[in-house]
Design an enzyme around this catalytic site. Structure first.
Site, PDB file in Angstrom:
ATOM      1  N   HIS A 150       0.837  -1.199   0.000  1.00 34.39           N
ATOM      2  CA  HIS A 150       0.000   0.000   0.000  1.00 34.39           C
ATOM      3  C   HIS A 150       0.878   1.258   0.000  1.00 34.39           C
ATOM      4  O   HIS A 150       1.816   1.363   0.789  1.00 34.39           O
ATOM      5  CB  HIS A 150      -0.886  -0.023   1.250  1.00 34.39           C
ATOM      6  CG  HIS A 150      -1.906   1.062   1.311  1.00 34.39           C
ATOM      7  ND1 HIS A 150      -2.124   1.819   2.443  1.00 34.39           N
ATOM      8  CD2 HIS A 150      -2.795   1.506   0.378  1.00 34.39           C
ATOM      9  CE1 HIS A 150      -3.107   2.668   2.206  1.00 34.39           C
ATOM     10  NE2 HIS A 150      -3.531   2.514   0.972  1.00 34.39           N
ATOM     11  N   HIS A 178      -1.074  11.370  -1.720  1.00 30.81           N
ATOM     12  CA  HIS A 178      -2.408  10.980  -1.250  1.00 30.81           C
ATOM     13  C   HIS A 178      -3.290  12.174  -0.913  1.00 30.81           C
ATOM     14  O   HIS A 178      -4.457  12.229  -1.299  1.00 30.81           O
ATOM     15  CB  HIS A 178      -2.275  10.066  -0.026  1.00 30.81           C
ATOM     16  CG  HIS A 178      -3.578   9.556   0.502  1.00 30.81           C
ATOM     17  ND1 HIS A 178      -4.378  10.296   1.353  1.00 30.81           N
ATOM     18  CD2 HIS A 178      -4.236   8.381   0.303  1.00 30.81           C
ATOM     19  CE1 HIS A 178      -5.463   9.591   1.646  1.00 30.81           C
ATOM     20  NE2 HIS A 178      -5.408   8.433   1.023  1.00 30.81           N
TER      21      HIS A 178
HETATM   22  O1  G3P Z   1      -6.562   1.801  -3.147  1.00 28.16           O
HETATM   23  C1  G3P Z   1      -6.790   1.326  -1.863  1.00 28.16           C
HETATM   24  C2  G3P Z   1      -6.614   2.383  -0.807  1.00 28.16           C
HETATM   25  O2  G3P Z   1      -5.403   3.054  -1.016  1.00 28.16           O
HETATM   26  C3  G3P Z   1      -7.740   3.370  -0.813  1.00 28.16           C
HETATM   27  O3  G3P Z   1      -7.674   4.288   0.241  1.00 28.16           O
HETATM   28  O4  G3P Z   1      -7.164   6.473   1.229  1.00 28.16           O
HETATM   29  O5  G3P Z   1      -5.443   4.693   1.245  1.00 28.16           O
HETATM   30  O6  G3P Z   1      -6.032   5.838  -0.880  1.00 28.16           O
HETATM   31  P1  G3P Z   1      -6.524   5.356   0.462  1.00 28.16           P
HETATM   32 MG    MG Z   2      -4.763   4.711  -2.273  1.00 27.41          MG
END
Ligand code: G3P
Ligand code: MG
Length: 247
Positions: A10, A52
């Site tokens: 992630h 992000h």
């Molecule tokens: O793509 C999965 C996840 O990254 C979605 O939430 O806020 O971490 O971008 P976020």
């Molecule tokens: Mg994400």
């Protein structure tokens, strides 16, 4: 249905390095990960950067925002100091060299289209058009990046710009009409918050023929449960706890 890797880092490298940076990709590689999720947003001058939050303050110091700052200025911002002194000066990456790094190292990409408010169509169009150019010579469809978004407007724009690229719709909890939305958008996969998923919903998604990806799973026992439910893939912040070959 899901020809992509099962375990995905992630934001590049999870919690082992500052999120959405080249240092994160390097950390992922060190942990054996060859698949990443990361977020792409447009600068004021319409260049995709890997970040992000639209607003500065968390991973980039100061005030201001990504959509109000040109790419030339964004790449000079420190996206690593918040994480630790060893990462101070780690820049906000431009999307193109970031994706080129992934290509060069055989890292599969789930590119989350993360529009700043009001920039949904432009972001979806730019990401899809740029990925199309970067992967024009890709002959293996499983090697193409998967474009995902919470924004249906961004996904529509991505489809219009590069209909051949695989897309996925991101949900928190799956809404009652999840399948109608997924079919209308022509996505190949549904991405769901694992905390809001149930075995019955997982089975419904799989029975309907979609890939099923969960975010963000940091506990090995929970990962095992989700995979037992039929979940195809998950992203994790704990690449130090969950090995890339965890299946
Ligand atoms: O793509 C999965 C996840 O990254 C979605 O939430 O806020 O971490 O971008 P976020
Ligand atoms: Mg994400």
């Amino acid at each position: 249905m899901w020809p992509y890797p099962t375990m995905i880092a992630h934001r590049g490298g999870g919690t082992t390095a500052p999120e959405n940076t080249l240092a994160a990709l390097a950390a992922g590689l060190r942990h054996g990960y060859r698949a990443v999720e990361f977020d792409v947003m447009l600068s004021r001058d319409g260049i995709g950067v890997v970040i992000h939050d639209a607003d500065f303050g968390r991973t980039v110091p100061g005030s201001g925002s990504v959509p109000d700052t040109d790419a030339f200025d964004l790449v000079k911002r420190d996206a690593g100091g918040w994480f630790g002194a060893a990462f101070a000066g780690e820049p906000v990456p431009l999307f193109v060299p970031f994706a080129e790094y992934c290509k060069a190292h055989g890292i599969w990409m789930n590119v989350e289209i993360k529009p700043a408010p009001g920039h949904d169509e432009a972001t979806g169009r730019w990401v899809a058009g740029t990925v199309r150019t970067l992967f024009a010579r890709e002959t293996d469809s499983a090697g193409l990046p998967l474009l995902s978004s919470f924004s249906t407007a961004a996904l529509r724009a991505a489809r219009a710009a590069a209909p051949e690229l695989p897309r996925a719709i991101l949900f928190g909890a799956l809404p009652p009409d999840w399948e109608g939305q997924a079919r209308e958008l022509g996505v190949v996969a549904v991405h769901a918050d694992h905390r809001r998923l149930t075995p019955a919903l997982a089975q419904a998604v799989k029975s309907a023929g979609f890939g099923l990806f969960c975010y963000t799973v940091n506990d090995p026992a929970r990962a095992r449960t989700l995979l037992d439910w039929g979940v195809d893939a998950l992203c994790t912040d704990r690449i130090d706890l969950l090995p890339a070959d965890f299946i």
